[in-house]
Design a protein around this motif. Structure first.
Motif: not given
Length: 554
Positions: A535-554
């Motif tokens: 579960s921890a590995v899954g969350e760590g990998s999935v969160t990078v997609s949200f990081v990309h979306q956050h960076l795209a909105g800067l």
């Protein structure tokens, strides 16, 4: 450690079919002869005799590859007996398709690490990738009896324990010289013997008196400064969740920094055997998982900062500024918090005074060798406690698990429960807790209470390992990131209206995002998380997609 040292580690292949034996040996030599010595045997009995000679010479054994169907001693029986001679060697079966059931049973009984089916052609696809993986694991675990650091100290000293545990978790080879039992320890101290203990002697002869782990890490090249002042992504915490985020972030082009205050792997890194992680039927240790993940992260260019502690976090517009002890300020567009949890102190009288002197938190693998022939007590009923019980049972005379609940099944995976029940030198006391620990210089005995009857009794022991009450390390985020009553970080739809009062964006927080845009929380530090490695590995990998979306909105 380098494999160019002599003698070369041994690879032993066993098969009663001469043609198959020649073919396997030929393929092994073609790939590994520069670093390993390949030996052959035509029977299990002949192979055991060869291993006894190897042990007499003091040579290491890296790999045992055996056919299953052999007259007399079959492959599973041979590998089981060979494990007693070289417990650290990797063991693999070469089987026909009809023998796979036997191979799987052997894996479940922890005698075999892997099996390969015949034919193995082409070896570049069917043989070498598997053996490369096993040999990488062996190299990661193998600690020669020479070289590396020398540590002189008292085995019951908390300072010695902390230093040994730090080095073991970071994979740094060392030899420990106990003043109480090792005559050479006094010789290393010299005639004056006035240096503060523990004393660390580096390979070049430099002596460090009572150093902290950070000083030793710097001396051996384990600690390196950050390569830049600003990153796209900074990850705080090097457990499975943080390592996964680092691998995915860097592999997708983000400049990525991973900061770990102790050792990569986090709490999972202390697990002796994780057997329900997808893709590893024989299981792997937490140290193996951490080592593989660190190598993968560095392959993609992740900057690894360890051992370094992050002391504060502030937000300046779109930037997140981390204050890192020994480094100063490091900034990033996005931050992932993956600091996990730590074991809480045992609420027993006398426990604090004897911490590091027989009372330990987590599976202190640096103490395992000292547990040989001892009676070991383990407090806890989760998977970490069960894995520790199985690990220590290999050396201890008796392992006793102390469980406050009515059974192990409530919190432990069934495969571990089954293993514990099948292990003759593991006992389980349900409805029991530790009321007090006793000893002067070291742990001598425990006072146990039966929670049903109220009866108390005293038992002798020198080793108590506690796995209770995981608590997050989030005090440094106070006033910045929303936390629940226990200190865990709230994210996504867990955030309350009060948490979002200062939310500056039109969009809602992403599922793993905190109340601060661009700050994410993954793994055990997150409120209501599932306490499992996958579960921890899954969350760590999935969160990078949200990081990309956050960076795209800067």
């Amino acid at each position: 450690m380098t494999l160019t040292q002599t003698p070369k580690p041994v690879m032993l292949v066993v098969d009663d079919d001469p043609d198959v034996l020649r073919a396997v040996a030929r393929d092994l030599r073609a790939r590994y002869s520069a670093d390993y010595r390949v030996l052959r045997a035509e029977s299990g009995e002949e192979a055991l005799d060869a291993l006894k000679e190897v042990r007499e010479r003091g040579d290491p054994v890296a790999l045992l590859l055996s056919d299953q169907r052999m007259p007399g001693l079959d492959g599973v029986a041979f590998l089981s007996r060979a494990a007693a001679l070289f417990p650290g060697a990797k063991r693999a079966l070469l089987t026909a398709y009809a023998d796979t059931d036997a191979a799987i049973r052997a894996i479940n009984e922890s005698q075999v690490h892997f099996y390969l089916t015949k034919p193995w052609d082409p070896p570049q696809e069917q043989l070498y990738p598997v053996l490369d993986d096993l040999l990488d694991d062996w190299r990661g675990e193998f600690k020669p009896g020479y070289g590396g650091l020398k540590i002189v100290g008292d085995r019951w000293s908390p300072r010695s324990h902390d230093l040994r545990d730090f080095l073991a978790r970071n994979g740094v080879p060392y030899t420990f010289y106990d003043l109480e039992t090792n005559d050479e320890a006094q010789e290393l101290l010299g005639d004056e013997g006035g240096e503060a203990l523990p004393l660390v002697i580096l390979p070049g002869g430099e002596r460090l008196a009572d150093p902290d782990p950070a000083a030793v890490a710097e001396a051996v090249g384990l600690s390196r400064p950050a390569s830049r002042p600003f990153y796209d992504l900074a990850i705080v915490g090097g457990g499975p969740a943080g390592l996964a985020a680092a691998v995915y972030g860097a592999s997708e082009g983000l400049s990525t920094l991973l900061i770990e205050r102790e050792a990569p792997g986090g709490q999972a890194g202390t697990s002796s055997r994780i057997e329900n992680y997808l893709g590893f039927p024989a299981g792997l240790s937490g140290g193996d998982l951490a080592r593989r993940a660190v190598a993968q992260a560095q392959k993609f260019g992740v900057d690894l900062l360890t051992p370094r502690d992050v002391t504060s976090l502030r937000v300046e517009g779109p930037y997140k500024v981390l204050e890192v002890a020994g480094e100063g300020e490091i900034s990033a567009h996005a931050v992932v918090i993956a600091t996990g949890v730590s074991w809480q102190k045992l609420p027993a009288q006398g426990a604090e005074a004897l911490t590091g002197r027989g009372v330990y938190y987590g599976a202190a693998r640096s103490e395992a060798v000292d547990c040989a022939g001892e009676n070991v007590y383990i407090v806890g009923a989760g998977n970490s406690a069960g894995q520790a019980a199985m690990y220590f049972s290999q050396a201890a005379a008796q392992v006793t698990m102390l469980v406050r609940g009515a059974s192990l099944e409530a919190r432990m995976s069934q495969y571990l429960v089954d293993q514990i029940r099948k292990t003759p030198n593991i006992g389980v006391l349900t409805r029991h807790e530790v009321m007090a620990v006793h000893g002067e210089e070291r742990l001598e005995k425990l006072t146990l209470k039966n929670c049903e009857t109220g009866e108390e009794r005293t038992v002798p022991t020198h080793f108590l390992f506690s796995f209770i009450g995981a608590a997050p390390h989030t005090g440094w985020l106070d006033g910045v990131v929303a936390r629940d009553a226990r200190g865990f970080l709230r994210v996504g739809d867990q955030l309350r209206e009060d948490d979002l009062r200062g939310w500056p964006l039109e969009r809602a927080p992403f599922p793993l995002e905190t109340n601060v845009p661009g700050i994410f929380a993954v793994g055990d530090v997150r409120s209501t998380s599932v306490k499992r490695v996958a579960s921890a590995v899954g969350e760590g990998s999935v969160t990078v997609s949200f990081v990309h979306q956050h960076l795209a909105g800067l």
